[in-house]
Design a protein around this motif. Sequence first.
Motif, PDB file in Angstrom:
ATOM      1  N   PHE A 108     109.315  40.168 -10.048  1.00  0.00           N
ATOM      2  CA  PHE A 108     110.751  39.953 -10.199  1.00  0.00           C
ATOM      3  C   PHE A 108     111.135  39.872 -11.671  1.00  0.00           C
ATOM      4  CE2 PHE A 108     114.257  36.879 -10.668  1.00  0.00           C
ATOM      5  CZ  PHE A 108     115.260  37.613 -10.060  1.00  0.00           C
ATOM      6  N   VAL A 109     110.371  39.077 -12.420  1.00  0.00           N
ATOM      7  CA  VAL A 109     110.739  38.787 -13.807  1.00  0.00           C
ATOM      8  C   VAL A 109     110.629  40.024 -14.707  1.00  0.00           C
ATOM      9  CG1 VAL A 109     110.110  37.437 -15.849  1.00  0.00           C
ATOM     10  CG2 VAL A 109     110.214  36.346 -13.609  1.00  0.00           C
ATOM     11  N   LYS A 110     109.701  40.906 -14.415  1.00  0.00           N
ATOM     12  CA  LYS A 110     109.496  42.054 -15.317  1.00  0.00           C
ATOM     13  C   LYS A 110     110.749  42.939 -15.445  1.00  0.00           C
ATOM     14  CE  LYS A 110     107.870  45.831 -12.446  1.00  0.00           C
ATOM     15  NZ  LYS A 110     107.790  45.436 -11.054  1.00  0.00           N
ATOM     16  N   GLY A 111     111.564  42.951 -14.355  1.00  0.00           N
ATOM     17  CA  GLY A 111     112.771  43.776 -14.393  1.00  0.00           C
ATOM     18  C   GLY A 111     113.832  43.223 -15.323  1.00  0.00           C
ATOM     19  N   LEU A 112     113.722  41.919 -15.647  1.00  0.00           N
ATOM     20  CA  LEU A 112     114.770  41.285 -16.445  1.00  0.00           C
ATOM     21  C   LEU A 112     114.612  41.539 -17.939  1.00  0.00           C
ATOM     22  CD1 LEU A 112     115.091  37.880 -14.600  1.00  0.00           C
ATOM     23  CD2 LEU A 112     116.341  39.993 -14.209  1.00  0.00           C
TER      24      LEU A 112
ATOM     25  N   GLY B 270     126.425  47.640 -11.361  1.00  0.00           N
ATOM     26  CA  GLY B 270     125.108  47.003 -11.272  1.00  0.00           C
ATOM     27  C   GLY B 270     124.879  46.415  -9.893  1.00  0.00           C
ATOM     28  N   ALA B 271     125.896  45.732  -9.361  1.00  0.00           N
ATOM     29  CA  ALA B 271     125.749  45.096  -8.054  1.00  0.00           C
ATOM     30  C   ALA B 271     125.524  46.147  -6.968  1.00  0.00           C
ATOM     31  CB  ALA B 271     126.998  44.268  -7.728  1.00  0.00           C
ATOM     32  N   ALA B 272     126.282  47.246  -7.037  1.00  0.00           N
ATOM     33  CA  ALA B 272     126.118  48.307  -6.038  1.00  0.00           C
ATOM     34  C   ALA B 272     124.713  48.889  -6.116  1.00  0.00           C
ATOM     35  CB  ALA B 272     127.165  49.400  -6.257  1.00  0.00           C
ATOM     36  N   THR B 273     124.251  49.136  -7.357  1.00  0.00           N
ATOM     37  CA  THR B 273     122.912  49.702  -7.529  1.00  0.00           C
ATOM     38  C   THR B 273     121.844  48.728  -7.042  1.00  0.00           C
ATOM     39  OG1 THR B 273     123.801  50.757  -9.501  1.00  0.00           O
ATOM     40  CG2 THR B 273     121.442  50.911  -9.163  1.00  0.00           C
ATOM     41  N   THR B 274     122.041  47.420  -7.322  1.00  0.00           N
ATOM     42  CA  THR B 274     121.074  46.418  -6.883  1.00  0.00           C
ATOM     43  C   THR B 274     120.941  46.426  -5.367  1.00  0.00           C
ATOM     44  OG1 THR B 274     121.713  45.066  -8.751  1.00  0.00           O
ATOM     45  CG2 THR B 274     120.467  43.984  -7.018  1.00  0.00           C
ATOM     46  N   PHE B 275     122.084  46.474  -4.675  1.00  0.00           N
ATOM     47  CA  PHE B 275     122.054  46.489  -3.212  1.00  0.00           C
ATOM     48  C   PHE B 275     121.234  47.679  -2.717  1.00  0.00           C
ATOM     49  CE2 PHE B 275     123.763  48.167   0.763  1.00  0.00           C
ATOM     50  CZ  PHE B 275     123.656  47.071   1.594  1.00  0.00           C
ATOM     51  N   VAL B 276     121.508  48.860  -3.282  1.00  0.00           N
ATOM     52  CA  VAL B 276     120.797  50.067  -2.850  1.00  0.00           C
ATOM     53  C   VAL B 276     119.308  49.943  -3.158  1.00  0.00           C
ATOM     54  CG1 VAL B 276     120.574  52.546  -3.205  1.00  0.00           C
ATOM     55  CG2 VAL B 276     122.830  51.517  -3.112  1.00  0.00           C
ATOM     56  N   LEU B 277     119.000  49.433  -4.366  1.00  0.00           N
ATOM     57  CA  LEU B 277     117.604  49.284  -4.776  1.00  0.00           C
ATOM     58  C   LEU B 277     116.840  48.378  -3.821  1.00  0.00           C
ATOM     59  CD1 LEU B 277     117.416  48.767  -8.630  1.00  0.00           C
ATOM     60  CD2 LEU B 277     115.786  50.026  -7.244  1.00  0.00           C
ATOM     61  N   VAL B 278     117.427  47.206  -3.528  1.00  0.00           N
ATOM     62  CA  VAL B 278     116.736  46.228  -2.690  1.00  0.00           C
ATOM     63  C   VAL B 278     116.526  46.802  -1.291  1.00  0.00           C
ATOM     64  CG1 VAL B 278     116.984  43.979  -1.584  1.00  0.00           C
ATOM     65  CG2 VAL B 278     117.513  44.233  -4.000  1.00  0.00           C
TER      66      VAL B 278
ATOM     67  N   ALA C 182     111.015  41.900  -4.381  1.00  0.00           N
ATOM     68  CA  ALA C 182     111.124  41.234  -5.676  1.00  0.00           C
ATOM     69  C   ALA C 182     111.337  42.252  -6.785  1.00  0.00           C
ATOM     70  CB  ALA C 182     109.866  40.418  -5.947  1.00  0.00           C
ATOM     71  N   ASP C 183     110.617  43.355  -6.697  1.00  0.00           N
ATOM     72  CA  ASP C 183     110.741  44.401  -7.711  1.00  0.00           C
ATOM     73  C   ASP C 183     112.157  44.980  -7.731  1.00  0.00           C
ATOM     74  OD1 ASP C 183     109.461  46.586  -9.486  1.00  0.00           O
ATOM     75  OD2 ASP C 183     110.433  47.736  -7.888  1.00  0.00           O
ATOM     76  N   GLY C 184     112.674  45.296  -6.534  1.00  0.00           N
ATOM     77  CA  GLY C 184     114.020  45.857  -6.448  1.00  0.00           C
ATOM     78  C   GLY C 184     115.058  44.896  -6.980  1.00  0.00           C
ATOM     79  N   LEU C 185     114.916  43.633  -6.601  1.00  0.00           N
ATOM     80  CA  LEU C 185     115.882  42.620  -7.017  1.00  0.00           C
ATOM     81  C   LEU C 185     115.835  42.425  -8.539  1.00  0.00           C
ATOM     82  CD1 LEU C 185     117.861  40.905  -5.396  1.00  0.00           C
ATOM     83  CD2 LEU C 185     116.225  39.039  -5.496  1.00  0.00           C
ATOM     84  N   GLY C 186     114.616  42.358  -9.082  1.00  0.00           N
ATOM     85  CA  GLY C 186     114.451  42.154 -10.526  1.00  0.00           C
ATOM     86  C   GLY C 186     115.041  43.296 -11.323  1.00  0.00           C
TER      87      GLY C 186
END
Lengths: 196, 197
Positions: free
Chosen positions: B9-13, B43-51, B130-134
């Motif tokens: 998770f943290v690596k994406g930040l 960003g929020a739209a992309t995060t949803f799709v990613l997760v 976790a990866d998608g969310l990060g």
Amino acid sequence: MNEMIKMVVVLTILTAFSGGLLAAVKEGTKEKIELQELKFVKGPAIKAILKGAENDPLTDRFKIKDGKTEYSIFVGKFNGKANTIALESAATGFGGPVGVMVGINVDRDEVVGVGVTTSSETPGLGARAKSDPSFVAQFKGNTIKEPFKVSKDGGKINALSGATITSRAVCEATTNVAALYKKLKPEIQKKLAAIK
Amino acid sequence: MAKSITQEFVKGLWAEIPPFRLVLGLCPTLAVTKSVENGLGMGAATTFVLVCSNILVSLLRNVIPDKVRIACFIIIIATFVTVVELMMQAYTYPLFLKLGIFIPLIVVNCIVLGRAEAFAAKNPVLHSLADGLGIGIGYTLALGALGAVREILGNGTFYGIHLFGSSFEPFAFMVQAPGAFVGLGLMLCMMNLMEKK
């Protein structure tokens, strides 16, 4: 062979599932989207143009067909008479189409107000056509008989500084509405008479 | 698994923050960051799709045949993108209007496909989540930051609130296309300087 069947099966199931999901979401959000479009895109412009109307122009609307396209016409009642309509058209601006809602007094064939609905003009420059009321106020009270032009092109409208193309688009769209209104006027009057 | 879920998770930040570290997904980064609101919304739209796509790809990773994996990933991603598009249209209509064409273009955002191919297809569900969310949150923060820089300088506002008096002359260059490149370049430069020390 086996692998090919597996590929076909997996892809078929996946696409069928995705199609079903999308159909469900589309159906579920359809009404909400229509309402949102009315509220956010056209609503504010209509309310500003038909300010002081005794009715709600968003509910008192009708549609007129011209050829293949259908136009929504919003009605405003003033002094107990349904004598003002709002109609939308568009023209190409700097960043894409600029949608313009124009209010017209049917008795006097006069513009009562103009408002920009949809646009993707540059913030701070062309976008002021929407946010700066003094620009659209110039259209008010003009007759629809003459085409609208910016002063650079020999017209009466002072263009927004740094946004001549957007200003031209608003003029062009308003002229389009005027032309459309002239064409549809007999039908509009018929419908208006029915509202009273 | 070599890394824990938290590490994924943290690596994406920071370490793999998409536009700055991986220099991926630049098309929306440059195009929509005219304001903070646009950046965060994208960003929020992309995060949803990613997760969502990471979870589904990870769940199906043993079922999807290797030869058609990219096609399968794209179907999954495209489905979620369309869901996001319809949802935004129904609930956050003004934002939808501003982002316009860039919502459907999330389908071809290489971050999303990249994570599906490089991570979710090889890792268990929780790690993929976790990866998608990060990565998604990292992307959102990056877009928000770039949007803030451009909006403050180019329009004198932050999230639509005027920061300076009426005497402030906006630096309109920043909200136009060249401003996006300059802004992104300067932020990349700052990130690299910080990393060097």
